[in-house]
Design a protein around this motif. Structure first.
Motif, PDB file in Angstrom:
ATOM      1  N   SER A  84       5.015   0.657   7.175  1.00 10.41           N
ATOM      2  CA  SER A  84       4.003  -0.305   6.648  1.00 10.41           C
ATOM      3  C   SER A  84       4.515  -1.601   6.120  1.00 10.41           C
TER       4      SER A  84
ATOM      5  N   SER B 144       0.099   4.493  10.474  1.00 10.54           N
ATOM      6  CA  SER B 144       1.386   4.703   9.994  1.00 10.54           C
ATOM      7  C   SER B 144       1.234   3.216   9.329  1.00 10.54           C
ATOM      8  N   VAL B 145       0.096   2.541   9.835  1.00  9.42           N
ATOM      9  CA  VAL B 145      -0.101   1.355   9.026  1.00  9.42           C
ATOM     10  C   VAL B 145      -1.640   1.149   9.117  1.00  9.42           C
ATOM     11  N   ASN B 146      -2.238  -0.120   9.830  1.00 13.66           N
ATOM     12  CA  ASN B 146      -3.601  -0.039   9.735  1.00 13.66           C
ATOM     13  C   ASN B 146      -4.951   1.180  10.276  1.00 13.66           C
TER      14      ASN B 146
ATOM     15  N   ALA C 187       3.270  -4.552   7.769  1.00 12.32           N
ATOM     16  CA  ALA C 187       1.657  -5.175   7.410  1.00 12.32           C
ATOM     17  C   ALA C 187       2.649  -6.535   5.724  1.00 12.32           C
TER      18      ALA C 187
ATOM     19  N   ASP D 148      -3.496  -1.227  15.743  1.00 14.14           N
ATOM     20  CA  ASP D 148      -2.266  -1.403  16.300  1.00 14.14           C
ATOM     21  C   ASP D 148      -2.103  -2.533  16.930  1.00 14.14           C
TER      22      ASP D 148
ATOM     23  N   TYR E 205       1.850  -4.279  -2.166  1.00 14.93           N
ATOM     24  CA  TYR E 205       2.561  -2.888  -1.298  1.00 14.93           C
ATOM     25  C   TYR E 205       2.436  -1.690  -2.280  1.00 14.93           C
TER      26      TYR E 205
ATOM     27  N   PHE F  14      -1.071   0.191  -1.446  1.00 14.33           N
ATOM     28  CA  PHE F  14      -1.762   0.733   0.149  1.00 14.33           C
ATOM     29  C   PHE F  14      -2.168   1.825  -0.271  1.00 14.33           C
TER      30      PHE F  14
ATOM     31  N   LEU G 226      -4.445  -0.015   5.061  1.00 11.09           N
ATOM     32  CA  LEU G 226      -3.476   0.103   5.242  1.00 11.09           C
ATOM     33  C   LEU G 226      -2.455   1.183   4.291  1.00 11.09           C
ATOM     34  N   ASN G 227      -1.816   2.387   4.880  1.00 10.58           N
ATOM     35  CA  ASN G 227      -1.082   3.525   4.994  1.00 10.58           C
ATOM     36  C   ASN G 227      -0.241   2.959   3.775  1.00 10.58           C
TER      37      ASN G 227
END
Length: 235
Positions: free
Chosen positions: A161, A225-227, A165, A210, A183, A186, A155-156
């Motif tokens: 995120s 930006s997330v996963n 997330a 996403d 967090y 990450f 994860l970013n």
């Protein structure tokens, strides 16, 4: 390798051990892993090919990805430090008929015992759960054969995120149990890429994953930006 030197967070092991009996329930806390598994498999298969390959799944948990790779023709070894998860993984083989060789061993120790023995090394959704992710990256690189592939997903670390997330996935949508992720652990793609290069790996591809809440499905995307998934090759 002594327990004192293991690159492991006992609270993380305990967290997954308590949920171990739910690994293969596609509607449980592990539903997101079941949902993204086809995407992960396609990503690995497209880049490295799985048929007739010798692959190790680092942090295999209950074996969802391990069995998927075996089903596509790979000879798979799965390693994890959660005994209860591995017990569930072994039991599920009796139901699925797949073959996976599971071991309760740290990736660092496995790298000492089986350096350069695998065509592909896969480490998915694990780096954000260990104290020293760079150590895992180095060990994964060591396990790969020359010109072999190494795959990571994590994860970013950014406000988006955290929103998606952690707050959305754990507290609003209930996709994951609260407290699943820290967090602060990450990793930005630039940080993971640097760890990979320092371990002698060349970056092959960076791909995002996403979640679409309205369609309730995951998809591969250019948005990291997330996963995200990172494919590397050993120099």
């Amino acid at each position: 390798m002594s327990t004192a030197t293991l690159n492991v967070d006992p609270q993380e092991i305990d967290k997954f051990s308590q949920l171990a009996h739910k690994w293969w329930d596609p509607n449980s806390e592990f539903k997101p892993l079941h949902d993204i598994n086809p995407l992960r498999l396609d990503f690995i298969d497209r880049i490295a090919g799985l048929a007739d390959q010798c692959v190790i799944d680092v942090g295999c948990g209950g074996g969802i990805l391990s069995e998927g790779m075996a089903r596509r023709g790979a000879t798979v070894t799965g390693i994890d430090l959660a005994e209860k998860s591995l017990k569930v993984a072994r039991l599920h083989l009796l139901e699925s008929g797949q073959k996976v060789d599971y071991h309760c061993i740290a990736v660092e120790q496995m790298a000492e015992e089986a350096a350069g023995q695998f065509d592909s090394v896969v480490c998915m959704e694990m780096l954000e759960h260990v104290p020293d992710p760079a150590s895992v990256v180095r060990s994964c690189a060591a396990l790969a054969k020359p010109d072999g592939y190494v795959f990571f997903s994590t994860l970013n670390r950014n406000p988006v995120s955290y929103l998606k997330a952690v707050l959305a996935a754990e507290y609003v949508l209930g996709l994951l149990p609260r407290g699943t992720h820290d967090y602060g652990r990450f990793l930005k793609p630039s940080e993971l890429s640097r760890m990979a290069r320092d371990a002698g790996l060349q970056i092959v591809q960076l791909q995002g994953m996403d979640y679409q809440p309205f369609g309730q499905r995951y998809q591969l995307t250019d948005d990291v930006s997330v996963n995200y998934l990172l494919a590397c090759r050993k120099a």
